[in-house]
Design an enzyme around this catalytic site. Structure first.
Site, PDB file in Angstrom:
ATOM      1  N   TYR A 241      44.890   5.590 -19.797  1.00 34.85           N
ATOM      2  CA  TYR A 241      43.463   5.932 -19.963  1.00 34.85           C
ATOM      3  C   TYR A 241      43.700   7.080 -20.262  1.00 34.85           C
ATOM      4  O   TYR A 241      44.549   7.884 -19.045  1.00 34.85           O
ATOM      5  CB  TYR A 241      42.943   5.706 -18.821  1.00 34.85           C
ATOM      6  CG  TYR A 241      41.286   6.309 -18.246  1.00 34.85           C
ATOM      7  CD1 TYR A 241      39.877   5.209 -18.974  1.00 34.85           C
ATOM      8  CD2 TYR A 241      41.710   7.327 -17.934  1.00 34.85           C
ATOM      9  CE1 TYR A 241      39.060   5.628 -18.424  1.00 34.85           C
ATOM     10  CE2 TYR A 241      40.836   7.610 -17.123  1.00 34.85           C
ATOM     11  CZ  TYR A 241      39.490   7.206 -17.630  1.00 34.85           C
ATOM     12  OH  TYR A 241      37.655   7.555 -18.360  1.00 34.85           O
ATOM     13  N   PHE A 365      34.160  11.851 -22.200  1.00 33.73           N
ATOM     14  CA  PHE A 365      35.110  12.189 -22.700  1.00 33.73           C
ATOM     15  C   PHE A 365      35.847  10.806 -22.080  1.00 33.73           C
ATOM     16  O   PHE A 365      36.252  10.971 -21.466  1.00 33.73           O
ATOM     17  CB  PHE A 365      36.151  13.006 -22.451  1.00 33.73           C
ATOM     18  CG  PHE A 365      37.552  13.483 -23.630  1.00 33.73           C
ATOM     19  CD1 PHE A 365      37.627  14.063 -24.680  1.00 33.73           C
ATOM     20  CD2 PHE A 365      38.926  12.565 -22.888  1.00 33.73           C
ATOM     21  CE1 PHE A 365      38.942  13.707 -25.719  1.00 33.73           C
ATOM     22  CE2 PHE A 365      39.906  12.900 -23.378  1.00 33.73           C
ATOM     23  CZ  PHE A 365      40.023  13.601 -24.872  1.00 33.73           C
ATOM     24  N   GLU A 366      36.675   9.998 -23.122  1.00 34.24           N
ATOM     25  CA  GLU A 366      37.736   8.979 -22.658  1.00 34.24           C
ATOM     26  C   GLU A 366      38.719   8.221 -23.902  1.00 34.24           C
ATOM     27  O   GLU A 366      37.641   8.114 -25.070  1.00 34.24           O
ATOM     28  CB  GLU A 366      36.734   7.267 -21.648  1.00 34.24           C
ATOM     29  CG  GLU A 366      36.810   7.684 -20.807  1.00 34.24           C
ATOM     30  CD  GLU A 366      36.022   6.890 -20.247  1.00 34.24           C
ATOM     31  OE1 GLU A 366      35.327   6.130 -20.835  1.00 34.24           O
ATOM     32  OE2 GLU A 366      36.328   6.202 -19.189  1.00 34.24           O
ATOM     33  N   ILE A 367      39.981   8.552 -23.675  1.00 32.74           N
ATOM     34  CA  ILE A 367      40.454   7.751 -24.851  1.00 32.74           C
ATOM     35  C   ILE A 367      41.534   6.516 -23.820  1.00 32.74           C
ATOM     36  O   ILE A 367      42.317   6.530 -23.018  1.00 32.74           O
ATOM     37  CB  ILE A 367      41.820   8.925 -25.590  1.00 32.74           C
ATOM     38  CG1 ILE A 367      40.787  10.032 -26.534  1.00 32.74           C
ATOM     39  CG2 ILE A 367      41.654   7.627 -26.251  1.00 32.74           C
ATOM     40  CD1 ILE A 367      41.390  10.642 -26.911  1.00 32.74           C
ATOM     41  N   HIS A 402      33.695   4.098 -12.895  1.00 31.63           N
ATOM     42  CA  HIS A 402      35.394   3.627 -13.280  1.00 31.63           C
ATOM     43  C   HIS A 402      36.703   4.078 -12.811  1.00 31.63           C
ATOM     44  O   HIS A 402      36.663   2.895 -12.915  1.00 31.63           O
ATOM     45  CB  HIS A 402      35.202   4.450 -15.137  1.00 31.63           C
ATOM     46  CG  HIS A 402      34.506   4.190 -15.977  1.00 31.63           C
ATOM     47  ND1 HIS A 402      34.581   4.982 -17.038  1.00 31.63           N
ATOM     48  CD2 HIS A 402      33.334   3.101 -16.189  1.00 31.63           C
ATOM     49  CE1 HIS A 402      33.445   4.218 -18.196  1.00 31.63           C
ATOM     50  NE2 HIS A 402      33.092   3.332 -17.686  1.00 31.63           N
TER      51      HIS A 402
END
Ligand SMILES: Nc1nc2c(ncn2[C@@H]2O[C@H](COP(=O)(O)OP(=O)(O)OP(=O)(O)O)[C@@H](O)[C@H]2O)c(=O)[nH]1
Ligand SMILES: *[C@@H]1O[C@H](CO)[C@@H](O)[C@H](O)[C@H]1NC(C)=O
Ligand SMILES: *[C@@H]1O[C@H](CO)[C@@H](O)[C@H](O)[C@H]1NC(C)=O
Ligand SMILES: [Mg+2]
Length: 555
Positions: A241, A365-367, A402
């Site tokens: 994450y 924003f999340e990768i 999250h």
């Protein structure tokens, strides 16, 4: 706050010393000061933020074994892509948006394509609760050469369950949040959006068909070129994450979230990961062994703050003394009465000696890997939260949900801070310092090579002028807005991240793994309080004896 402050303090101290000892050489000192200032400013690259504070996090490097920028400065994209080790990843961008939001989406995509995707061509997944119009689809596909997939969210995944949505209570709660000015609390669609992103986006077939996703939103901006593939590097470094911004949540959007979270953990006997500590504070003050030894006293319930220790110990010691040695002891009686009358202190948001500290990764924003959410623990967590009604009774954001969910399953080293990705959403931004490498002639900032004509940058135009670089920077060709970086404006959460990632545990004084443990040595502290007590008793006795003697002498 770290080295810089210490150095500045040290210099000030030296100067003060010098002034004290040789006040006559005042002029010399001024000269020295100016020179020191110039030299220090250069060698340490001291930076001032907009409030003219010398100390900033954004101007510092935090080297760490646990997490570090994958690359500093720019890479040659062609070389990177042609490396036989490199493989394109099973990944896409994911965006939830409306037909009416084209302009914002265009800004986002244009920025993303220019700074990254013109070279890497990852596909886009567009999701909406209603069908995208053909016109919208056409306009979006004009913005990129990559594949774009459009999906509709079915009713079950978008709407609250029917019995909830039709209830009087439901409307009432939403109205109430509106009246209390809970941010976006009065917008039913916002609640749906948060619920969808909390537990359902990763169930969508278009997201499920890939292993990784990068979440984007309308109207965001990227400030640096990203010349490597973040999905590939995440995989290579065993990361699951990635985030760019960590900030505190607004309290009144999540007053009961932690209560349910803790209760889910307890009812499933979960052992949380080391990431958990990033999001919680502990009310365990005394070491576990001592608390265990005195289990009949329930010390963790009585003592929540360090300053409460001595008082509680005094009570224990006085009452013991009363019972064992002196049934007439006044202090002992007083403490005993107090003890029998006192009620356990209530710390409103404390559950299992922990409290949510409001910090969360900003999830616009999340990768990440899809399976950081699509797993039994997180799915169960979402189900549990859903049943509690918190997505409409309160306005739980997908970001804190999250983060707490990830805290259950991930360890710190599973998470990556994309410090080298400059990013803005609404009025918060993070923008890294450019990297000044020493070996090559471009000092870490290779010349830009466009792949698509529309992204060409004219040499010597402002497009080509990047921010100055420094040896600690990580960015590639960043052009940052001249505003305070979120690292400095939301320092309480960033500091916690840095503290956990950067410091070894003996310096930062907590164990990374396992449950929180209290830090005060109970045995030692108890002995000290007891010693003071006995001394006091002795004094009292000797005064009493003296009184007795004086009395005797008088008669
Ligand atoms: N299709 C659809 N998308 C939505 C809806 N509500 C929100 N979204 C999308 O969900 C994302 C987040 O919503 P925003 O309203 O931007 O929420 P936010 O980012 O927390 O708030 P801002 O700070 O105002 O940007 C955006 O990409 C929106 O386009 C909705 O009702 N339908
Ligand atoms: C897509 O690729 C073609 C051919 O390489 C190029 O001419 C065009 O500018 C690219 N970009 C877009 C948005 O079509
Ligand atoms: C991509 O990932 C998905 C989900 O894990 C998997 O089902 C699919 O087979 C993968 N595709 C490729 C090309 O590897
Ligand atoms: Mg938004």
């Amino acid at each position: 706050m770290f080295r810089r402050k210490r150095i500045v303090r040290h210099i000030r101290y030296l100067i003060e010393e010098f002034m004290d000892n040789c006040g006559g050489t005042f002029v010399l000192v001024i000269v020295a000061l100016v020179i020191t200032g110039i030299v220090m400013k250069d060698t340490l690259s001291i930076e001032y933020n907009t409030y003219n504070q010398v100390t900033t996090y954004a101007g510092f490097d935090f080297p760490s074994k646990r997490d570090f920028p994958f690359h500093r400065g720019c890479l040659d994209v062609d070389e990177y892509l042609n490396d036989p080790e490199y493989t394109k990843m099973n990944a896409s961008f994911v965006i939830l948006t409306r037909n009416e939001e084209f302009e914002g989406v265009k800004r986002t995509m244009t920025s993303l394509e220019q700074h990254f995707n013109q070279w890497y061509n990852y596909p886009y997944v567009f999701l909406n609760d209603v069908e995208f119009t053909q016109e919208y689809k056409d306009k979006i596909m004009d913005l990129t050469n990559s594949t774009v997939e459009f999906g509709t969210i079915d009713e079950l995944n978008w709407e609250f369950p029917e019995d909830v949505r039709n209830s009087f209570e439901f409307k009432q709660y939403i109205q109430d949040q509106n009246d209390r000015s809970v941010m976006y609390g009065g917008l039913e669609s916002y609640h749906k959006m948060c619920r969808f992103y909390s537990g359902l986006f990763y169930k969508h077939p278009l997201v499920q068909k890939r292993e990784w996703y990068w979440r984007i939103e309308p109207d965001v901006e990227f400030f640096c070129d990203l010349t490597y593939d973040p999905f590939y590097e995440m995989q290579r470094h065993n990361k699951k994450y990635g985030f760019t911004i960590v900030i505190p949540e607004l309290y009144w959007t999540v007053p009961n979230l932690f209560r349910y979270t803790r209760s889910y953990i307890n009812s499933n006997n979960l052992i949380v990961g080391s990431l958990w500590k990033l999001f919680t504070r502990s009310y365990k003050i005394l070491d576990d062994e001592f608390v265990e030894e005195h289990s009949n006293e329930g010390l963790n319930d009585w003592i929540n703050f360090e300053e409460e220790i001595d008082d509680k110990f005094s009570e224990m010691i006085s009452v013991d003394h009363l019972i064992e040695f002196d049934p007439d002891d006044n202090d002992g009686i007083e403490y005993l009465v107090r003890k029998s009358k006192s009620k356990l202190p209530i710390v409103e948001d404390k559950f299992n000696d922990e409290e949510y500290n409001m910090c969360h990764f900003w999830s616009n924003f999340e990768i990440a890997r899809v399976d950081v959410f699509d797993n039994d623990i997180y799915n169960g967590y979402f189900q549990y939260l859903e049943e509690s009604g918190g997505f409409w009774k309160e306005r739980w954001g997908d970001a804190p949900v999250h983060s707490l969910g990830l805290g259950m399953t991930l360890n710190l080293h599973d998470v990556h801070y994309f410090r080298d990705i400059g990013y803005r959403h609404s009025n918060l931004h993070h923008c890294p310092r450019n990297y000044e490498g020493d070996g090559n002639k471009y000092k870490g900032q290779l010349p830009y090579k466009h792949k698509e004509e529309r992204f060409s940058r004219k040499v010597n135009s402002p497009d080509w002028q990047y921010d100055r670089s420094n040896e600690f920077g990580s960015g590639c060709r960043c052009r940052c807005p001249n505003k305070i970086d979120v690292e400095d404006s939301s320092y309480q959460c960033f500091e916690k991240w840095i503290g956990m990632i950067y410091f070894d545990k003996d310096e930062y004084n907590f164990e990374l793994d396992g449950e929180w443990t209290g830090k005060v040595n109970g045995e030692k502290r108890f002995k000290q309080v007891k010693k003071d007590f006995l001394k006091y008793k002795q004094q009292e006795d000797s005064w009493a004896n003296l009184g007795l003697k004086l009395g005797e002498a008088e008669t």
